[in-house]
Design a protein around this motif. Structure first.
Motif, PDB file in Angstrom:
ATOM      1  N   HIS A   1      42.865  39.667  31.501  1.00  0.00           N
ATOM      2  CA  HIS A   1      41.598  39.160  30.973  1.00  0.00           C
ATOM      3  C   HIS A   1      40.436  39.259  31.961  1.00  0.00           C
ATOM      4  O   HIS A   1      39.270  39.203  31.553  1.00  0.00           O
ATOM      5  CB  HIS A   1      41.762  37.696  30.559  1.00  0.00           C
ATOM      6  N   LEU A   2      40.765  39.370  33.248  1.00  0.00           N
ATOM      7  CA  LEU A   2      39.739  39.393  34.290  1.00  0.00           C
ATOM      8  C   LEU A   2      39.947  40.598  35.202  1.00  0.00           C
ATOM      9  O   LEU A   2      41.075  41.062  35.376  1.00  0.00           O
ATOM     10  CB  LEU A   2      39.808  38.119  35.142  1.00  0.00           C
ATOM     11  N   THR A   3      38.866  41.071  35.783  1.00  0.00           N
ATOM     12  CA  THR A   3      38.924  42.167  36.746  1.00  0.00           C
ATOM     13  C   THR A   3      38.090  41.789  37.961  1.00  0.00           C
ATOM     14  O   THR A   3      37.142  41.006  37.849  1.00  0.00           O
ATOM     15  CB  THR A   3      38.410  43.482  36.114  1.00  0.00           C
ATOM     16  N   ALA A   4      38.439  42.331  39.123  1.00  0.00           N
ATOM     17  CA  ALA A   4      37.704  42.044  40.355  1.00  0.00           C
ATOM     18  C   ALA A   4      37.231  43.349  40.974  1.00  0.00           C
ATOM     19  O   ALA A   4      37.937  44.363  40.946  1.00  0.00           O
ATOM     20  CB  ALA A   4      38.592  41.290  41.333  1.00  0.00           C
TER      21      ALA A   4
ATOM     22  N   ASP B   1      29.253  41.915  47.414  1.00  0.00           N
ATOM     23  CA  ASP B   1      29.618  40.717  46.675  1.00  0.00           C
ATOM     24  C   ASP B   1      30.959  40.983  46.004  1.00  0.00           C
ATOM     25  O   ASP B   1      31.196  42.091  45.505  1.00  0.00           O
ATOM     26  CB  ASP B   1      28.597  40.394  45.582  1.00  0.00           C
ATOM     27  N   LEU B   2      31.823  39.996  45.997  1.00  0.00           N
ATOM     28  CA  LEU B   2      33.052  40.078  45.216  1.00  0.00           C
ATOM     29  C   LEU B   2      32.721  39.492  43.848  1.00  0.00           C
ATOM     30  O   LEU B   2      32.199  38.378  43.756  1.00  0.00           O
ATOM     31  CB  LEU B   2      34.185  39.279  45.841  1.00  0.00           C
ATOM     32  N   VAL B   3      32.963  40.264  42.804  1.00  0.00           N
ATOM     33  CA  VAL B   3      32.653  39.828  41.444  1.00  0.00           C
ATOM     34  C   VAL B   3      33.932  39.865  40.618  1.00  0.00           C
ATOM     35  O   VAL B   3      34.596  40.894  40.527  1.00  0.00           O
ATOM     36  CB  VAL B   3      31.581  40.724  40.796  1.00  0.00           C
TER      37      VAL B   3
ATOM     38  N   PRO C   1      30.246  38.084  34.538  1.00  0.00           N
ATOM     39  CA  PRO C   1      30.850  37.540  35.755  1.00  0.00           C
ATOM     40  C   PRO C   1      31.327  36.107  35.560  1.00  0.00           C
ATOM     41  O   PRO C   1      30.669  35.296  34.911  1.00  0.00           O
ATOM     42  CB  PRO C   1      29.715  37.579  36.776  1.00  0.00           C
ATOM     43  N   VAL C   2      32.497  35.832  36.118  1.00  0.00           N
ATOM     44  CA  VAL C   2      33.058  34.478  36.139  1.00  0.00           C
ATOM     45  C   VAL C   2      32.881  33.894  37.534  1.00  0.00           C
ATOM     46  O   VAL C   2      32.602  32.713  37.697  1.00  0.00           O
ATOM     47  CB  VAL C   2      34.558  34.512  35.754  1.00  0.00           C
TER      48      VAL C   2
ATOM     49  N   TRP D   1      40.559  29.716  42.578  1.00  0.00           N
ATOM     50  CA  TRP D   1      39.425  30.456  43.112  1.00  0.00           C
ATOM     51  C   TRP D   1      38.068  30.051  42.533  1.00  0.00           C
ATOM     52  O   TRP D   1      37.032  30.525  43.003  1.00  0.00           O
ATOM     53  CB  TRP D   1      39.620  31.950  42.865  1.00  0.00           C
ATOM     54  N   GLY D   2      38.033  29.218  41.535  1.00  0.00           N
ATOM     55  CA  GLY D   2      36.785  28.873  40.854  1.00  0.00           C
ATOM     56  C   GLY D   2      35.726  28.274  41.758  1.00  0.00           C
ATOM     57  O   GLY D   2      34.529  28.387  41.483  1.00  0.00           O
ATOM     58  N   HIS D   3      36.126  27.679  42.873  1.00  0.00           N
ATOM     59  CA  HIS D   3      35.159  27.066  43.798  1.00  0.00           C
ATOM     60  C   HIS D   3      34.249  28.101  44.470  1.00  0.00           C
ATOM     61  O   HIS D   3      33.187  27.761  44.971  1.00  0.00           O
ATOM     62  CB  HIS D   3      35.903  26.282  44.889  1.00  0.00           C
ATOM     63  N   LEU D   4      34.653  29.385  44.445  1.00  0.00           N
ATOM     64  CA  LEU D   4      33.822  30.417  45.064  1.00  0.00           C
ATOM     65  C   LEU D   4      32.563  30.708  44.263  1.00  0.00           C
ATOM     66  O   LEU D   4      31.582  31.193  44.793  1.00  0.00           O
ATOM     67  CB  LEU D   4      34.614  31.734  45.211  1.00  0.00           C
TER      68      LEU D   4
END
Length: 97
Positions: A10-13, A47-49, A58-59, A93-96
């Motif tokens: 569901h997510l990609t980085a 930036d890490l996205v 972006p999450v 990781w949400g705190h980032l």
């Protein structure tokens, strides 16, 4: 109901290069070069996205650090996307963002 599917479904980085223009670009390059040459941490090169696969929204977006730090962070994030569910990943990781 929480799912146990890996977050990578569901997510990609990815790393997105920091773009500067004019004087800021020259200053960034000088500070980056000095930081890399001395082993001290310089300005972030990217930036890490982390984004949703379905919409591209972006999450999480955060500074990725130096070249070595950015590479290590991306590898760690991708491993966790494969290991955790979306809920677990965001809890970790949400705190980032």
């Amino acid at each position: 109901m929480p799912t146990t599917e890996p977050a990578s479904r569901h997510l990609t980085a990815e790393l997105q290069l920091v773009r500067h223009r004019g004087v800021r670009k020259a200053l960034h390059l000088v500070v980056l070069t000095l930081g890399e040459a001395t082993g001290l941490s310089g300005p972030s090169v990217a930036d890490l996205v982390v984004a949703r696969r379905d919409s591209g929204l972006p999450v999480i977006r955060t500074k990725a650090g130096s070249l070595d730090e950015a590479d290590a962070l991306l590898r760690t994030i991708n491993a966790d996307l494969d290991r955790f569910s979306v809920e677990e990943f965001l809890a970790e990781w949400g705190h980032l963002g």
